[in-house]
Design a protein around this motif. Structure first.
Motif, PDB file in Angstrom:
ATOM      1  N   ALA A  91      -0.805  12.439  -1.548  1.00  0.00           N
ATOM      2  CA  ALA A  91      -0.889  11.098  -2.131  1.00  0.00           C
ATOM      3  C   ALA A  91       0.486  10.589  -2.564  1.00  0.00           C
ATOM      4  O   ALA A  91       0.842   9.431  -2.330  1.00  0.00           O
ATOM      5  N   VAL A  92       1.280  11.470  -3.181  1.00  0.00           N
ATOM      6  CA  VAL A  92       2.627  11.076  -3.603  1.00  0.00           C
ATOM      7  C   VAL A  92       3.477  10.739  -2.383  1.00  0.00           C
ATOM      8  O   VAL A  92       4.249   9.773  -2.391  1.00  0.00           O
ATOM      9  N   TRP A  93       3.339  11.525  -1.318  1.00  0.00           N
ATOM     10  CA  TRP A  93       4.113  11.255  -0.102  1.00  0.00           C
ATOM     11  C   TRP A  93       3.773   9.878   0.471  1.00  0.00           C
ATOM     12  O   TRP A  93       4.646   9.098   0.826  1.00  0.00           O
ATOM     13  N   VAL A  94       2.482   9.591   0.584  1.00  0.00           N
ATOM     14  CA  VAL A  94       2.067   8.306   1.142  1.00  0.00           C
ATOM     15  C   VAL A  94       2.560   7.156   0.277  1.00  0.00           C
ATOM     16  O   VAL A  94       3.081   6.145   0.770  1.00  0.00           O
ATOM     17  N   ALA A  95       2.411   7.295  -1.044  1.00  0.00           N
ATOM     18  CA  ALA A  95       2.846   6.231  -1.944  1.00  0.00           C
ATOM     19  C   ALA A  95       4.355   6.013  -1.871  1.00  0.00           C
ATOM     20  O   ALA A  95       4.841   4.879  -1.914  1.00  0.00           O
ATOM     21  N   TRP A  96       5.099   7.082  -1.730  1.00  0.00           N
ATOM     22  CA  TRP A  96       6.555   6.976  -1.680  1.00  0.00           C
ATOM     23  C   TRP A  96       7.023   6.307  -0.400  1.00  0.00           C
ATOM     24  O   TRP A  96       7.836   5.374  -0.429  1.00  0.00           O
ATOM     25  N   HIS A  97       6.528   6.736   0.732  1.00  0.00           N
ATOM     26  CA  HIS A  97       7.030   6.234   2.007  1.00  0.00           C
ATOM     27  C   HIS A  97       6.401   4.908   2.413  1.00  0.00           C
ATOM     28  O   HIS A  97       6.952   4.212   3.259  1.00  0.00           O
ATOM     29  N   ALA A  98       5.250   4.589   1.829  1.00  0.00           N
ATOM     30  CA  ALA A  98       4.688   3.286   2.148  1.00  0.00           C
ATOM     31  C   ALA A  98       5.570   2.156   1.626  1.00  0.00           C
ATOM     32  O   ALA A  98       5.560   1.053   2.166  1.00  0.00           O
ATOM     33  N   GLY A  99       6.351   2.397   0.582  1.00  0.00           N
ATOM     34  CA  GLY A  99       7.218   1.358   0.025  1.00  0.00           C
ATOM     35  C   GLY A  99       8.681   1.591   0.287  1.00  0.00           C
ATOM     36  O   GLY A  99       9.528   1.043  -0.426  1.00  0.00           O
ATOM     37  N   TYR A 100       9.012   2.392   1.312  1.00  0.00           N
ATOM     38  CA  TYR A 100      10.416   2.716   1.562  1.00  0.00           C
ATOM     39  C   TYR A 100      11.214   1.466   1.930  1.00  0.00           C
ATOM     40  O   TYR A 100      12.271   1.184   1.370  1.00  0.00           O
ATOM     41  N   GLU A 101      10.719   0.686   2.883  1.00  0.00           N
ATOM     42  CA  GLU A 101      11.453  -0.492   3.322  1.00  0.00           C
ATOM     43  C   GLU A 101      11.500  -1.561   2.227  1.00  0.00           C
ATOM     44  O   GLU A 101      12.469  -2.294   2.100  1.00  0.00           O
ATOM     45  N   ARG A 102      10.435  -1.635   1.414  1.00  0.00           N
ATOM     46  CA  ARG A 102      10.440  -2.599   0.323  1.00  0.00           C
ATOM     47  C   ARG A 102      11.540  -2.261  -0.677  1.00  0.00           C
ATOM     48  O   ARG A 102      12.245  -3.147  -1.176  1.00  0.00           O
TER      49      ARG A 102
END
Length: 813
Positions: free
Chosen positions: A195-206
């Motif tokens: 869950a932490v991985w998904v949350a972190w990388h989902a907003g990488y470009e933002r």
């Protein structure tokens, strides 16, 4: 790295750490940390190198497979480096085969497995693939990077799937009881990591855009809140699922290990106790069976460490069918491999070398503290054919090579064994009622009642001693000049008394009838010497003592083996070389305490039986009873009947020294083929695609296929051509005469009136092949290899791809 490389390394390290905790019950060895660290470092290092050197995915996979194969032995098969250099090749073949077949070996071994043979290879493979795939997916675009959460679950899944069916004990916190807390915690941690991985990388470009000031702060706050809420929701869902289904884990779970039979069930064999008397015959009494030597666990002399084990077991027989004691069809008959063993009391290293007088499947051992290390010409074969029954402590070796049924002269092994002496029997019986049908053995029941002993450990010990003291040792029904008689006469003054062989119910009833008759005849208040009446040897008396234990409610079994050092009167212990003279039988008894305790059952050899009436003389011409000793010969293979077809197959079978090498080579080749097959997929798929285009039945479609093939090959070489670009514009970008000619001809075939024939389509395909041949000659071998495994023509494009990218003005030539 281009996309926060440290995050992939940290995530993979945490996932592998959880995997080590999940797989610890499987291996239970500190060496598990070595493949975990090696897999993490090697996988992450290859990802770093691929980004620095601009490798394509196929090249990365090829180098990764080679690096993994080169590190297999030092990381996953440490014992291979301890042997001679000549043995590295077979170990390497086994390690490569374990990449494909290791899962089956892991499921067919009793836990824990330690570092037995190649069982660490699957764990090393899982850790390496986790690190490599996490790092590779993390470098893709933001659309694909969150998918790395999937391989982060792989290490915990490995420990769960290949683990035991039993789960951890419930955790009680006041009035709340949490079932399977260890398993729930591991999966909860793995889900949280994902869950932490998904949350972190989902907003990488933002976050990158925020740093450049291209996004409004309020939008960023909203995006952050959304991602945090998503992560919290995933954790809450994982906790809810765990809390809901945890009660179902309170019992044994169903795992693949339950579906794979990890046991060798010993088929029905002639009872080794029935052939006991043959070892006391003149031809076999001095036959060397095996040689025993020892050293303490640190390598010193065994004598300085307290000596060798007091006994070595051969066969352990727990089932009595009224005729013979033999290996039972249930727990005692099920043997498993021994990848690891628990610590034992008074450990001593014992070495055993089989001599020419012994050929059988039963391996002489005491309680093992480690898997044995085999030596001799068949060491590799015997290491794979050694099985142990953890309930009885017996071991068998079933190599199955032609002409051999088990251990043979020249075989040998060494292992840590327990030298602790057996303690006295204590505790209550396991049953308040007899474990034998007394109605079928009235003489046994009458003798037990007459002795008036309680159903306790002390009562059973006294009964066995009374039985031994009122018995008399004899190994045959005839043969007063036999070697065993001569030796017993010299040592104990023994005289020959005939005794019938066998240990059936009738034979045991006859033994107890002799004791009952003698005791009734002499009356009360007599010496023990006047009560000696039963004649026999370990075969009859061990069986009789086992039945006595069952009458009192104790579990019992008969053990065939040898004593080391001091023996008992009549059956000496062996000092170094054990022969038929040293073979003995005793019983092991278990009560409520749960531990098996050995009790000797050999009858005494000093006081001969007394006559029933004073002055009675034997007949002048006594009649010698018919010889009843049954000599049972084991079948050659020991596991079922042999057919003529099997005999013919054995005659043409390869020598025992060749087949293991051939088998290992075949397994290694199979493993390499399975590793290579995925690498051949892309070139074969592209060739099949071109063949389908060229075989189109309509000439216009064949012409379009020629243009598409030209464009796909250019894309694989790195030329970027937008899908919306017209053919004429694309031909100018490609910059070759063949491209312009093919584009013009295809446009004519599609749009212009008139006939476009097969000859025209074939001419376009020849132009495509000529252009491709000229291009292959220009780029060389490595360029051709890179383009063969490029994914652009399949519509798959990755950021950070190592394919040389050309802009839209570059020419393809």
């Amino acid at each position: 790295m281009t996309r926060a490389p440290w995050s992939a390394f940290v995530a993979a390290a945490l996932a592998i750490a959880l995997g080590v905790l999940a797989a610890w019950p499987i291996y239970q060895t500190p060496w598990l940390l070595v493949p975990a660290a090696a897999g993490l470092v090697l996988g992450s290092g290859l990802i770093w190198a691929s980004l620095r050197l601009n490798w394509s995915a196929p090249i990365l996979l090829t180098i990764a497979a080679l690096a993994f194969a080169l590190t297999l032995l030092p990381v996953a098969v440490p014992q291979a480096l301890l042997g001679p250099p000549a043995g590295l090749v077979p170990w390497a073949a086994d390690a490569l085969a374990a990449v494909v077949l290791g899962w089956k070996q892991l499921l067919t071994l009793t836990l824990p497995v330690g570092t037995y043979q190649t069982v660490v290879v699957p764990a090393y493979l899982v850790f390496f693939v986790t690190s490599l795939s996490t790092g590779w997916i993390a470098q893709r675009s933001s659309r694909f990077a969150p998918l790395a959460a999937a391989p982060l679950l792989l290490p915990v899944a490995f420990g769960t799937v290949f683990g035991a069916a039993e789960v951890s004990a419930p955790l009680r916190l006041g009035a709340v009881s949490l079932a399977a807390p260890r398993e729930v915690a591991l999966w909860g941690a793995a889900a949280g990591l994902g869950a932490v991985w998904v949350a972190w990388h989902a907003g990488y470009e933002r976050r990158a855009a925020l740093r450049l000031g291209r996004t409004e702060r309020s939008a960023a706050v909203r995006g952050t809140a959304t991602r945090v809420a998503s992560a919290i929701a995933m954790l809450a869902l994982a906790g809810l699922v765990g809390a809901t289904f945890a009660p179902a884990l309170s019992g044994d779970r169903v795992v693949p290990r339950d579906s794979v039979d990890p046991e060798l069930v010993l088929a029905e064999r002639p009872s080794p106790l029935a052939g006991y008397r043959e070892w006391k015959s003149d031809t076999r009494i001095d036959a060397p069976l095996f040689e025993v030597s020892g050293a303490d666990a640190a390598g010193g002399d065994a004598d300085a460490a307290g000596g060798l084990p007091p006994r070595l077991r051969l066969a352990v027989l727990d089932h009595y069918d009224g005729v013979n004691f033999q290996v039972g069809p249930h727990a005692a008959g099920r043997f498993t491999r021994l990848p690891s063993a628990p610590q034992v009391l008074d450990p001593v290293r014992v070495s055993i070398t089989i001599a020419e007088g012994y050929t059988d499947i039963w391996a002489p051992i005491a309680s093992l503290g480690e898997p044995p290390q085999f030596v001799g010409p068949r060491s590799d074969l015997l290491a794979d054919a050694f099985y142990v029954n953890r309930d009885t402590g017996a071991a068998i070796a079933v190599p199955g090579d032609p002409g051999s049924e088990g251990l043979a002269a020249g075989d040998g092994y060494a292992a840590i064994m327990s030298a602790a002496p057996g303690g006295p029997l204590s505790g209550d019986p396991v049953s308040e009622t007899p474990l034998v049908d007394l109605e079928s053995m009235p003489e046994l029941a009458a003798w037990v009642r007459t002795q008036n002993q309680p159903a306790t450990a002390g009562g059973l010990t006294e009964l066995v001693e009374l039985l031994r003291g009122r018995g008399y040792l004899s190994h045959a029904i005839s043969g007063a000049e036999s070697e065993w008689v001569t030796r017993l006469a010299e040592q104990h003054g023994t005289r020959f008394e005939p005794s019938v062989g066998g240990h059936s119910t009738a034979r045991l009833e006859d033994l107890f009838a002799q004791l009952n008759t003698q005791q009734r005849s002499v009356g009360e208040r007599v010496s023990e010497a006047q009560l000696v009446a039963a004649v026999g040897d370990d075969e009859q008396f061990a069986a009789a003592a086992a039945m006595l234990a069952r009458v009192l409610g104790f579990e019992s079994r008969v053990v065939l083996g040898v004593r080391l050092g001091e023996g008992v009167p009549g059956v000496p212990g062996c000092q170094r070389v054990c022969t038929g003279e040293h073979l003995s039988a005793w019983i092991e008894v278990r009560g409520e305490a749960g531990e098996w305790v050995p009790l000797d059952a050999t009858p005494q050899a000093t006081l001969p039986p007394t006559s029933l009436a004073e002055g009675e003389q034997l007949p002048e011409f006594p009649t010698t009873p018919e010889e009843r000793d049954a000599r049972e010969v084991d079948p050659p293979l020991g596991f079922g009947d042999r057919s003529e077809v099997a005999d013919e197959a054995e005659q043409v079978a390869p020598p025992s020294g060749v087949w293991p090498v051939v088998r290992a080579a075949l397994l290694a080749i199979s493993a390499l083929v399975l590793l290579v097959v995925p690498l051949l997929f892309l070139p074969l798929a592209k060739r099949w695609r071109a063949s389908q285009r060229r075989r189109e039945p309509i000439a216009e479609l064949r012409a379009i296929g020629a243009w598409l093939e030209l464009v796909d090959r250019a894309a694989d070489s790195g030329v970027r051509l937008p899908h919306t670009m017209a053919r004429s514009d694309a031909a100018r970008v490609l910059g070759t005469d063949a491209a312009r000619q093919i584009a013009s001809e295809v446009d004519r075939a599609v749009f212009a009136p008139g006939q476009f024939g097969d000859a025209d389509a074939d001419r376009l395909w020849r132009l495509v092949e000529d252009q491709a041949a000229a291009h292959r000659a220009e780029v060389g071998f490595w360029g051709r290899l890179r383009e063969a495994y490029a994914l652009r023509s399949l519509g798959i494009r990755f950021r950070g791809s190592s394919v040389s990218k050309r802009d839209s003005t570059a020419e393809w030539s």
